[in-house]
Design an enzyme around this catalytic site. Structure first.
Site, PDB file in Angstrom:
ATOM      1  N   CYS A 115     -13.523  22.321   0.474  1.00  0.00           N
ATOM      2  CA  CYS A 115     -12.635  21.265  -0.043  1.00  0.00           C
ATOM      3  C   CYS A 115     -11.387  21.076   0.822  1.00  0.00           C
ATOM      4  O   CYS A 115     -10.657  20.103   0.643  1.00  0.00           O
ATOM      5  CB  CYS A 115     -12.229  21.574  -1.476  1.00  0.00           C
ATOM      6  SG  CYS A 115     -13.626  21.725  -2.592  1.00  0.00           S
ATOM      7  N   HIS A 255      -5.250  18.736  -3.594  1.00  0.00           N
ATOM      8  CA  HIS A 255      -6.683  18.727  -3.885  1.00  0.00           C
ATOM      9  C   HIS A 255      -6.866  18.667  -5.402  1.00  0.00           C
ATOM     10  O   HIS A 255      -6.188  19.367  -6.151  1.00  0.00           O
ATOM     11  CB  HIS A 255      -7.316  19.988  -3.309  1.00  0.00           C
ATOM     12  CG  HIS A 255      -8.748  20.171  -3.679  1.00  0.00           C
ATOM     13  ND1 HIS A 255      -9.660  19.130  -3.653  1.00  0.00           N
ATOM     14  CD2 HIS A 255      -9.434  21.267  -4.104  1.00  0.00           C
ATOM     15  CE1 HIS A 255     -10.828  19.583  -4.039  1.00  0.00           C
ATOM     16  NE2 HIS A 255     -10.726  20.869  -4.320  1.00  0.00           N
ATOM     17  N   ASN A 285     -13.625  16.941  -9.311  1.00  0.00           N
ATOM     18  CA  ASN A 285     -13.366  17.503  -7.982  1.00  0.00           C
ATOM     19  C   ASN A 285     -14.365  16.898  -6.988  1.00  0.00           C
ATOM     20  O   ASN A 285     -15.566  17.162  -7.085  1.00  0.00           O
ATOM     21  CB  ASN A 285     -13.519  19.030  -8.068  1.00  0.00           C
ATOM     22  CG  ASN A 285     -13.298  19.723  -6.742  1.00  0.00           C
ATOM     23  OD1 ASN A 285     -13.254  19.094  -5.688  1.00  0.00           O
ATOM     24  ND2 ASN A 285     -13.166  21.036  -6.792  1.00  0.00           N
TER      25      ASN A 285
HETATM   26  N1  COA Z   1     -18.139  24.433 -21.604  1.00  0.00           N
HETATM   27  C1  COA Z   1     -17.923  25.355 -22.566  1.00  0.00           C
HETATM   28  N2  COA Z   1     -17.718  26.646 -22.288  1.00  0.00           N
HETATM   29  C2  COA Z   1     -17.731  27.018 -21.001  1.00  0.00           C
HETATM   30  C3  COA Z   1     -17.949  26.113 -19.952  1.00  0.00           C
HETATM   31  C4  COA Z   1     -18.174  24.777 -20.288  1.00  0.00           C
HETATM   32  N3  COA Z   1     -18.403  23.829 -19.380  1.00  0.00           N
HETATM   33  N4  COA Z   1     -17.920  26.769 -18.789  1.00  0.00           N
HETATM   34  C5  COA Z   1     -17.659  28.050 -19.072  1.00  0.00           C
HETATM   35  N5  COA Z   1     -17.554  28.203 -20.426  1.00  0.00           N
HETATM   36  C6  COA Z   1     -17.285  29.417 -21.178  1.00  0.00           C
HETATM   37  C7  COA Z   1     -17.552  30.671 -20.398  1.00  0.00           C
HETATM   38  O1  COA Z   1     -18.924  31.003 -20.427  1.00  0.00           O
HETATM   39  C8  COA Z   1     -16.688  31.680 -21.124  1.00  0.00           C
HETATM   40  O2  COA Z   1     -17.392  32.107 -22.254  1.00  0.00           O
HETATM   41  P1  COA Z   1     -17.384  33.664 -22.669  1.00  0.00           P
HETATM   42  O3  COA Z   1     -15.941  34.003 -22.892  1.00  0.00           O
HETATM   43  O4  COA Z   1     -18.230  33.677 -23.872  1.00  0.00           O
HETATM   44  O5  COA Z   1     -17.987  34.371 -21.492  1.00  0.00           O
HETATM   45  C9  COA Z   1     -15.505  30.837 -21.619  1.00  0.00           C
HETATM   46  O6  COA Z   1     -15.922  29.475 -21.516  1.00  0.00           O
HETATM   47  C10 COA Z   1     -14.260  31.029 -20.816  1.00  0.00           C
HETATM   48  O7  COA Z   1     -14.580  30.961 -19.469  1.00  0.00           O
HETATM   49  P2  COA Z   1     -13.492  31.225 -18.386  1.00  0.00           P
HETATM   50  O8  COA Z   1     -14.170  31.442 -17.085  1.00  0.00           O
HETATM   51  O9  COA Z   1     -12.533  32.274 -18.875  1.00  0.00           O
HETATM   52  O10 COA Z   1     -12.700  29.851 -18.391  1.00  0.00           O
HETATM   53  P3  COA Z   1     -11.487  29.479 -17.516  1.00  0.00           P
HETATM   54  O11 COA Z   1     -10.324  29.233 -18.382  1.00  0.00           O
HETATM   55  O12 COA Z   1     -11.317  30.425 -16.363  1.00  0.00           O
HETATM   56  O13 COA Z   1     -11.962  28.085 -16.909  1.00  0.00           O
HETATM   57  C11 COA Z   1     -12.859  27.120 -14.928  1.00  0.00           C
HETATM   58  C12 COA Z   1     -13.131  28.024 -16.128  1.00  0.00           C
HETATM   59  C13 COA Z   1     -14.117  27.069 -14.076  1.00  0.00           C
HETATM   60  C14 COA Z   1     -12.509  25.735 -15.423  1.00  0.00           C
HETATM   61  C15 COA Z   1     -11.671  27.701 -14.116  1.00  0.00           C
HETATM   62  O14 COA Z   1     -11.870  29.056 -13.880  1.00  0.00           O
HETATM   63  C16 COA Z   1     -11.459  26.982 -12.805  1.00  0.00           C
HETATM   64  O15 COA Z   1     -11.087  25.831 -12.772  1.00  0.00           O
HETATM   65  N6  COA Z   1     -11.661  27.671 -11.660  1.00  0.00           N
HETATM   66  C17 COA Z   1     -11.504  27.070 -10.360  1.00  0.00           C
HETATM   67  C18 COA Z   1     -12.748  26.277 -10.024  1.00  0.00           C
HETATM   68  C19 COA Z   1     -12.565  25.359  -8.849  1.00  0.00           C
HETATM   69  O16 COA Z   1     -11.564  24.724  -8.726  1.00  0.00           O
HETATM   70  N7  COA Z   1     -13.583  25.315  -7.986  1.00  0.00           N
HETATM   71  C20 COA Z   1     -13.609  24.466  -6.863  1.00  0.00           C
HETATM   72  C21 COA Z   1     -12.663  24.918  -5.831  1.00  0.00           C
HETATM   73  S1  COA Z   1     -12.590  23.852  -4.471  1.00  0.00           S
END
Ligand code: COA
Length: 335
Positions: A115, A255, A285
């Site tokens: 990205c 970004h 994204n």
């Molecule tokens: N819908 C519902 N629940 C979801 C889900 C979705 N789409 N995706 C994940 N979950 C669940 C998980 O399984 C987890 O469940 P559990 O506690 O039973 O295991 C729970 O939600 C919490 O997940 P968690 O990983 O703690 O959420 P988070 O607050 O960290 O948010 C992201 C997840 C992916 C949104 C966040 O980590 C993020 O934005 N990371 C950066 C990703 C990114 O920018 N990538 C590209 C970079 S260029």
């Protein structure tokens, strides 16, 4: 060696028509609009048509940037295309664009820096001009991420979208244009954001297809932690390299991955929400297309004025990060 000042003379973007909402996604995987909005800020994303590859989106955005710069394709000396979803392993997507827009005098190559790709490509293109080698460079970020997403994986499929953005770079007035950049990498942690198969490590096979190894795999928490730290840090480093401080920063084009990542960077940069472009609610994204799409919107909405100090900043696979400081060299808000 005397450096030629380089600025953006044209900007353009293209988003495919089809909209996929959070409610649509909740019919496909176990998720909800509430969860996605609260954790990411994303409300919908655009999805390319089956027939569209990265070059098709890139061409649309590139032509708009050329028009905006009053530049004919034959005047372009170099095309750099940043993408993690190129049309093919080879030939490069940049060459496909070069042919289709009739940029017959242009060299062309692709860059894959996750990205951060567009910002890396802009820094690269600017150097060809500031060193006097080329006069006009077309830099494009274009992605069809919908084709490398595992649509059964709710951890990733809610985050990404398709789109393209482009700029034309050329000489600008002294004291304006690109003032500095900060580029970096951390290959040690590359496996937190990866498409494991399809390259020479794990060539395509029945097993790789069955295992869905051609789609994005991500440790969301690790990427989140990295992103929150690096966006603010890299922005400050780039400003420092230009001899500037946070008090000089007028507008941030980050970004577009997650509003929580952007908000925590704003805290660190002591910047208010009006001084930042956020459009990920509409597009998700779009990887290396996200910064030029956001820049194009901010320019068209008149949010960036001549003389403003702006920073484009990104992070992504690699892991990588990149920030560019620009003293805006155009009269905008009027096109
Ligand atoms: N819908 C519902 N629940 C979801 C889900 C979705 N789409 N995706 C994940 N979950 C669940 C998980 O399984 C987890 O469940 P559990 O506690 O039973 O295991 C729970 O939600 C919490 O997940 P968690 O990983 O703690 O959420 P988070 O607050 O960290 O948010 C992201 C997840 C992916 C949104 C966040 O980590 C993020 O934005 N990371 C950066 C990703 C990114 O920018 N990538 C590209 C970079 S260029």
């Amino acid at each position: 060696m005397e450096r030629i000042p380089v600025g953006i003379s044209g900007v353009g973007s293209y988003l495919p028509e089809k909209i996929l909402t959070n409610d649509d996604l909740s019919q496909m995987v176990d998720t909800s609009n509430e969860w996605i909005v609260e954790r990411t800020g994303i409300e919908q994303r655009r999805i390319a048509a089956k027939s569209q590859a990265a070059s098709d989106l890139a061409i649309e955005a590139g032509i708009k940037a050329l028009k905006n710069a009053n530049t004919n394709p034959e005047e372009i000396d170099l095309i750099i295309h940043a993408s993690v979803t190129p049309d093919y392993t080879f030939p490069s997507t940049a060459c496909i664009v070069q042919h289709k827009i009739n940029a017959k005098n242009a060299a062309a190559f692709d860059m894959n820096v996750g990205c951060s790709g567009f910002v890396y490509a802009m820094a690269t293109g600017a150097n060809f001009i500031s060193s006097g080698i080329y006069k006009k460079v077309l830099v494009i970020g274009s992605e069809v991420l919908s084709k490398i997403i595992n649509w059964e994986d709710r951890n990733t499929c809610v985050l990404f979208g398709d789109g393209a953005g482009a700029v034309v770079l050329e000489q600008c007035d002294d004291g304006f244009g690109i003032l500095s950049y900060d580029l970096g990498s951390d290959g040690e942690n590359g496996d937190v954001l990866i498409v494991p198969a399809g390259g020479s490590r794990n060539p395509a096979s029945a097993d790789s297809v069955n295992g869905k190894l051609h789609s994005i795999q991500m440790d969301g928490k690790a990427v989140f932690k990295f992103a929150v730290k690096i966006m603010g840090e890299s922005t400050i480093n780039a400003l420092k390299k230009a001899g500037l401080g946070l008090e000089d920063l007028d507008f941030l084009v980050p970004h577009q991955a997650n509003t929580r990542i952007i908000d925590s960077s704003l805290k660190r940069l002591k910047l208010s929400r009006e001084k930042v472009c956020v459009n990920l609610n509409k597009y998700g994204n779009t990887s290396s297309a996200s910064v030029p799409i956001a820049l194009d919107e901010a320019v068209k909405e008149g949010k960036i004025k001549k003389g403003d100090t702006i920073v484009l900043t990104a992070f992504g696979a690699g892991l990588t990060w990149a920030s560019i400081v620009i003293k805006w060299n155009r009269e905008d808000g009027n096109d």
